[in-house]
Scaffold this motif. Structure first.
Motif, PDB file in Angstrom:
ATOM      1  N   ARG A 195     -19.135   5.545 -13.770  1.00 56.12           N
ATOM      2  CA  ARG A 195     -19.122   5.823 -12.339  1.00 56.12           C
ATOM      3  C   ARG A 195     -17.709   5.752 -11.776  1.00 56.12           C
ATOM      4  NH1 ARG A 195     -24.283   1.782 -11.215  1.00 56.12           N
ATOM      5  NH2 ARG A 195     -25.927   3.265 -11.803  1.00 56.12           N
TER       6      ARG A 195
ATOM      7  N   VAL B 109     -27.431  -1.116  -4.889  1.00 62.33           N
ATOM      8  CA  VAL B 109     -26.497  -0.008  -5.025  1.00 62.33           C
ATOM      9  C   VAL B 109     -27.024   1.127  -4.162  1.00 62.33           C
ATOM     10  CG1 VAL B 109     -25.474   1.674  -6.576  1.00 62.33           C
ATOM     11  CG2 VAL B 109     -25.789  -0.686  -7.344  1.00 62.33           C
TER      12      VAL B 109
ATOM     13  N   ASP C 138     -25.704   9.362  -9.757  1.00 61.61           N
ATOM     14  CA  ASP C 138     -25.324   9.184 -11.158  1.00 61.61           C
ATOM     15  C   ASP C 138     -25.284  10.527 -11.865  1.00 61.61           C
ATOM     16  OD1 ASP C 138     -24.684   6.521 -11.825  1.00 61.61           O
ATOM     17  OD2 ASP C 138     -26.787   5.927 -11.760  1.00 61.61           O
TER      18      ASP C 138
ATOM     19  N   ALA D 112     -23.979   6.166  -6.218  1.00 67.34           N
ATOM     20  CA  ALA D 112     -22.872   6.178  -7.174  1.00 67.34           C
ATOM     21  C   ALA D 112     -22.076   7.464  -7.020  1.00 67.34           C
ATOM     22  CB  ALA D 112     -23.405   6.057  -8.602  1.00 67.34           C
ATOM     23  N   ASN D 113     -20.783   7.379  -7.361  1.00 70.52           N
ATOM     24  CA  ASN D 113     -19.892   8.541  -7.441  1.00 70.52           C
ATOM     25  C   ASN D 113     -19.644   9.258  -6.116  1.00 70.52           C
ATOM     26  OD1 ASN D 113     -19.617   8.282 -10.320  1.00 70.52           O
ATOM     27  ND2 ASN D 113     -21.653   9.173 -10.529  1.00 70.52           N
TER      28      ASN D 113
ATOM     29  N   VAL E 153     -18.924   2.945  -6.681  1.00 75.62           N
ATOM     30  CA  VAL E 153     -20.259   2.384  -6.463  1.00 75.62           C
ATOM     31  C   VAL E 153     -20.278   1.786  -5.061  1.00 75.62           C
ATOM     32  CG1 VAL E 153     -21.996   0.740  -7.208  1.00 75.62           C
ATOM     33  CG2 VAL E 153     -20.571   1.871  -8.911  1.00 75.62           C
TER      34      VAL E 153
END
Length: 357
Positions: A110, A132, A86, A135-136, A113
């Motif tokens: 984002r 999750v 994140d 992210a990214n 994910v």
């Protein structure tokens, strides 16, 4: 004589004073002076973030300065989760000195994910837990050994589905190439034109670094496939724990949590690798990659070699083995796809329906 009934008026009503005379408001501070950070680790409510200061133009050849900041999640975020990868906004003490604690007040939108559904033993009354992973990320590196333990194409198929569902480019990394040839695995994925790299103990790590340069790459793989060993070769300062393989061919878990590691710049500097050297997100070794969160349509997109074979299927065809009019069997029989790929696809369909895979 009966007592006369008393009549009450508004003066008898007691109004309880409020807890505070200060009016409630939904207005939140803008935190215009917040600094940007990149979450590299999460541990029990504390978030390790890397903050990058721009290069000082007054220093010839000087690059940007980085510092590590420990932060907590601000209450104004509500129930929004913060995960590795994140990009966040930080306020408070962002000096990075020992004992300093900042607050995460915003999470940037984002770009991707990567999710997985938890294992069967991590279910709740509402169903399987969805996690999750990162992210990214823009690249999923699927690490599989060619021997000790042997490759598991079912796991690779699951990872490919998750990558395509998250719109992340996959890269197949085949380790222990000194112990077995890659032909069988590569033949299985021949129709996908899947990018891959072979890794041996004497391989130059630069060949892998070039494929990771400039990307946020998340590495996934079974325990014991050599993932942590590869990470240590790519990022020597990481010192990730390395495990062994048990007698039944299963690796022992060594990495216990996801962590993002910056790739070091090449030494000496390479013309082929310029700019941001990239990040590796090393994840704990896992034995399964649940896909309950992936729709049946997205699941099919993880098997691009089968998609064209479904064009003549009847509407609402579920493509299972029990579908009499499903055209996938004829598609495979005509030699357009590997029958093992169809079998793997149908196993994933069955596992989504709660059946034994």
């Amino acid at each position: 004589m009966a007592a006369k009934r008393r009549e009450y008026d508004e003066e008898d009503v007691r109004v309880r004073p409020g807890r505070s005379s200060r009016p409630r408001t939904r207005t939140r501070p803008r935190h215009e002076n917040a600094v940007e950070g990149f979450v590299v680790a999460v541990d029990r409510g504390r978030y390790t973030c890397v903050v990058t200061d721009p290069a000082d133009p007054g220093v010839p050849g000087g690059g940007p300065d980085e510092r590590t900041v420990t932060a907590m999640r601000a209450r104004e975020l509500g129930r929004k989760s913060v995960v590795v990868g994140d990009r966040v906004a930080l306020v408070g003490d962002t000096s990075g000195v020992t004992g300093a604690l900042a607050r995460i007040v915003r999470i940037a939108e984002r770009t991707s994910v990567l999710r997985r559904t938890a294992d069967d033993d991590e279910t709740t009354a509402e169903g399987r837990l969805e996690r999750v992973v990162v992210a990214n990320a823009d690249q999923l590196v699927i690490v599989s050994s060619l021997a000790d333990p042997p490759p598991r194409t079912g796991f690779i198929d699951r990872c490919l589905v998750a990558a395509y569902d998250a719109d992340i480019e996959p890269l197949l990394c085949l380790t222990k190439a000194d112990l077995a040839a890659p032909d069988a695995v590569l033949d299985y994925y021949a129709e996908l034109d899947l990018p891959y790299v072979l890794v041996r103990p004497d391989s130059d790590p630069e060949q892998v670094s070039r494929l990771l340069s400039g990307h946020v790459s998340v590495m996934v793989g079974h325990s014991g496939v050599g993932k942590s060993t590869l990470v240590n070769r790519l990022v020597p300062a990481a010192e990730r724990a390395v495990g062994t393989v048990s007698a039944i061919g299963r690796g022992r878990h060594t990495s216990t949590s996801a962590v993002a590691l910056r790739l070091p710049p090449p030494e000496p500097p390479s013309r082929k690798r310029k700019g941001d050297p990239g990040w590796i997100v090393d994840t704990p070794g896992i034995r399964s990659f649940g896909l309950a969160h992936v729709s049946a349509e997205s699941l099919l997109h993880g098997f691009p070699d089968l998609v064209e074979g479904t064009l003549d299927c009847p509407v609402n065809c579920e493509h299972t083995a029990g579908e009499v009019d499903c055209k996938l069997d004829a598609w495979v029989a005509a030699g357009h796809a590997d029958p093992r790929r169809l079998a793997s696809y149908r196993r994933l369909l069955a596992s989504r329906a709660g059946e034994v895979e």
